[in-house]
Motif scaffolding. Structure first.
Motif, mmCIF file in Angstrom:
data_model
loop_
_atom_site.group_PDB
_atom_site.id
_atom_site.type_symbol
_atom_site.label_atom_id
_atom_site.label_comp_id
_atom_site.label_asym_id
_atom_site.label_seq_id
_atom_site.Cartn_x
_atom_site.Cartn_y
_atom_site.Cartn_z
ATOM 1 N N ARG A 109 0.831 -1.199 0.000
ATOM 2 C CA ARG A 109 0.000 0.000 0.000
ATOM 3 C C ARG A 109 0.866 1.250 0.000
ATOM 4 O O ARG A 109 2.009 1.229 0.476
ATOM 5 N N ASN A 110 0.327 2.331 -0.522
ATOM 6 C CA ASN A 110 1.057 3.587 -0.605
ATOM 7 C C ASN A 110 0.808 4.435 0.638
ATOM 8 O O ASN A 110 -0.304 4.474 1.173
ATOM 9 N N CYS A 111 1.838 5.123 1.064
ATOM 10 C CA CYS A 111 1.739 6.066 2.172
ATOM 11 C C CYS A 111 2.608 7.265 1.809
ATOM 12 O O CYS A 111 3.840 7.158 1.783
ATOM 13 N N GLU A 112 1.983 8.392 1.512
ATOM 14 C CA GLU A 112 2.721 9.574 1.060
ATOM 15 C C GLU A 112 3.303 10.318 2.259
ATOM 16 O O GLU A 112 2.575 10.723 3.162
ATOM 17 N N LEU A 113 4.629 10.504 2.240
ATOM 18 C CA LEU A 113 5.337 11.221 3.292
ATOM 19 C C LEU A 113 6.165 12.333 2.658
ATOM 20 O O LEU A 113 6.746 12.150 1.587
ATOM 21 N N THR A 114 6.223 13.467 3.315
ATOM 22 C CA THR A 114 7.011 14.598 2.826
ATOM 23 C C THR A 114 8.332 14.630 3.574
ATOM 24 O O THR A 114 8.357 14.950 4.772
ATOM 25 N N PRO A 115 9.438 14.286 2.916
ATOM 26 C CA PRO A 115 10.725 14.243 3.628
ATOM 27 C C PRO A 115 11.279 15.636 3.869
ATOM 28 O O PRO A 115 10.875 16.615 3.225
ATOM 29 N N LYS A 116 12.176 15.726 4.811
ATOM 30 C CA LYS A 116 12.881 16.984 5.069
ATOM 31 C C LYS A 116 13.806 17.279 3.899
ATOM 32 O O LYS A 116 14.497 16.399 3.413
ATOM 33 N N PRO A 117 13.807 18.526 3.400
ATOM 34 C CA PRO A 117 14.679 18.836 2.250
ATOM 35 C C PRO A 117 16.143 18.629 2.589
ATOM 36 O O PRO A 117 16.570 18.867 3.724
ATOM 37 N N PRO A 118 16.943 18.176 1.632
ATOM 38 C CA PRO A 118 18.364 17.953 1.905
ATOM 39 C C PRO A 118 19.084 19.257 2.224
ATOM 40 O O PRO A 118 18.627 20.349 1.879
ATOM 41 N N LYS A 119 20.251 19.139 2.860
ATOM 42 C CA LYS A 119 21.010 20.319 3.288
ATOM 43 C C LYS A 119 21.365 21.244 2.126
ATOM 44 O O LYS A 119 21.233 22.470 2.262
ATOM 45 N N PRO A 120 21.796 20.749 0.974
ATOM 46 C CA PRO A 120 22.074 21.683 -0.145
ATOM 47 C C PRO A 120 20.858 22.505 -0.536
ATOM 48 O O PRO A 120 20.969 23.686 -0.856
ATOM 49 N N LYS A 121 19.661 21.888 -0.480
ATOM 50 C CA LYS A 121 18.455 22.615 -0.838
ATOM 51 C C LYS A 121 18.136 23.680 0.200
ATOM 52 O O LYS A 121 17.733 24.803 -0.134
ATOM 53 N N GLN A 122 18.348 23.355 1.477
ATOM 54 C CA GLN A 122 18.108 24.333 2.528
ATOM 55 C C GLN A 122 19.049 25.526 2.389
ATOM 56 O O GLN A 122 18.645 26.681 2.556
ATOM 57 N N ASP A 123 20.316 25.227 2.087
ATOM 58 C CA ASP A 123 21.290 26.307 1.898
ATOM 59 C C ASP A 123 20.912 27.182 0.712
ATOM 60 O O ASP A 123 21.074 28.411 0.756
#
Length: 485
Positions: free
Chosen positions: A375-389
């Protein structure tokens, strides 16, 4: 604990049966208990003889996880790894045996090898293996119900095996058990719960064998990719690791199917705290209690006693958010015993696998367990450090309307204004009365001094304010005139 020597689980005076659900840690423990508490001089398992050499060799590499793979003829008639001009049109097929510590058959072979018990692989040799899964009860019931009663309760609900290879395999295993009985006095057959009644009937009725072993390819040992063990093991990789750790350290593993879930959640909580620090939601003992209660309820709704991965992740998402759910999922798929093995690595997927050269194969498990639904479970991951920078570098207060540091300061200011406004709502309702039996909301010093000559003491009464504040509207006058404020 009921002994397998009871009449219900015996095919003959010399043959005992241990019917199990494949891929269950609880049944692996039951196998160990039965084999160590009774004396057997032969172990029979539902695998063909072509797998014996490599399966027993792969077991010696435990706790490292491996898979013994056998090529099957492809639909076009060629072997899976043969070159073919129309490669896209060829469906490549394989069957495999997972060398899983929580697999009851593997646990039985592991103990038999240590105890120097003769081992026989008695299944029918087939070029194309037909894997059949069944819907069976939760193995956790073995904690309260003896194996004999568990098997007897399941027996009426078992469906008859389809004609063809499934019944032919049971007939061949019954035939080979009769041959082993001429040589051994105490034989233990470890087989699937769904195959056991038909092996029993074929033995009692002495059904003639109408098929012969087919010519098959040799088997190959592959090292399982640790990132994809979730698609191969019967239990969660993290729980499987706990079983192996308890085995190596001689610790109690009787209740790991439930206690392991608790340890998994605590490990995920610690990693969640370490990653998000003060920015994440606090996973308090009370919140964990709510989480476990939610997991229990979801499991009961699905008629299970123990949760699956989807239940664990979905409950974590509902109770503590996506980031905690991601930590649960990442922790659950980790297996600690990863060693360098002298075999090529194979990556597993949903009923498929990828060879080191990139070839995709359709896979059939020789030891299938309960039916599995993905079954599918949609989760929003924390953006990677390069993206945050990158976001921080491009931040422009005149373009963006939200930024976490500013949001936190605004929310704290809003909370302070709301609390002050709530206090003001109750000022008009405050009153003073003479002290009788209670100090109410504290001593009213001003009114007491005013009536000092009478000797009376006055106390404050602050009734709760009516209503509540859902939102706060702040109006700023800039520049502010001090004469107006």
């Amino acid at each position: 604990m009921t002994s397998p020597h009871s009449s219900f689980l015996k095919i003959s005076p010399h043959i005992s049966v241990l019917p199990l659900i494949h891929g269950s840690g609880d049944f692996a423990i039951e196998v160990r208990r039965v084999m160590l508490n009774n004396e057997f001089d032969c172990l029979a398992v539902p695998l063909p003889a072509s797998f014996q050499e490599n399966v027993e060799r792969a077991i010696t590499f435990l706790p490292s996880i491996t898979a013994v793979v056998q090529e099957e003829p492809s639909i076009s008639g060629s072997a899976p790894w043969e070159e073919d001009d129309d490669e896209d049109d060829v469906q490549r097929l394989c069957s495999y045996v997972p060398i899983d510590p929580c697999q009851g058959v593997i646990a039985a072979l592991r103990i038999a090898m240590m105890e120097h018990i003769d081992r026989h692989f008695i299944d029918l040799e087939t070029q194309r293996f037909e894997s059949i899964s069944a819907s069976l009860p939760d193995p956790y019931a073995l904690k309260k119900v003896p194996l004999e009663k568990f098997a007897a309760a399941v027996l009426p609900a078992l469906n008859k095996l389809p004609e063809g290879q499934p019944l032919n395999r049971c007939t061949m295993m019954a035939h080979r058990l009769r041959e082993l009985e001429k040589k051994y006095k105490s034989i233990l057959l470890v087989c699937s719960l769904s195959d056991w009644p038909w092996i029993h009937d074929a033995y009692i009725d002495q059904v003639p064998v109408e098929v012969e072993d087919e010519e098959v390819n040799e088997t190959t040992i592959y090292s399982a990719d640790s990132e994809t063990l979730l698609f191969m093991l019967g239990e969660l990789p993290y729980i499987t690791g706990l079983y192996e750790a308890a085995r190596s350290e001689l610790e109690d593993d009787e209740n790991l199917s439930v206690d392991g879930i608790k340890e998994l959640a605590l490990t995920a909580r610690d990693r969640y705290r370490l990653e998000l620090k003060s920015k994440g939601r606090k996973i308090t003992p009370k919140l964990l209690s709510v989480y476990f209660r939610y997991v229990r309820n979801l499991s009961l709704i699905e008629r299970r006693m123990t949760p699956d991965l989807y239940t664990l992740v979905k409950a974590a998402q509902q109770v503590a958010g996506d980031q905690f759910a991601i930590q649960i999922a990442e922790t659950a798929r980790e297996y600690p015993f990863v060693h360098l093995l002298p075999f090529e690595k194979i990556s597993f997927g949903i009923e498929q696998a990828q060879l080191p050269n990139g070839t995709m194969l359709e896979m059939s498990n020789r030891l299938p367990g309960n039916l599995i639904s993905w079954r599918n479970c949609e989760l929003t991951p924390k953006p990677p450090k390069p993206k945050q920078d990158e976001w921080e570098m491009k931040w422009d207060p005149f373009k963006q309307c939200s930024w976490p540091p500013e949001d936190v300061a605004i929310e704290k200011f809003r909370t302070s204004i709301k609390d002050h406004a709530l206090n003001l709502l109750g000022v008009d309702l405050a009153r003073t009365e003479k002290f009788t039996t209670s100090m109410k909301d504290g001593l009213d010093l001003r009114e007491t001094l005013r009536n000092w000559h009478t000797g009376e003491i006055h106390v404050k009464v602050l009734p709760p304010s009516r209503g509540k504040l859902d939102c706060v509207l702040m109006l700023f006058d800039s520049p502010a005139d001090p004469r107006d404020y």
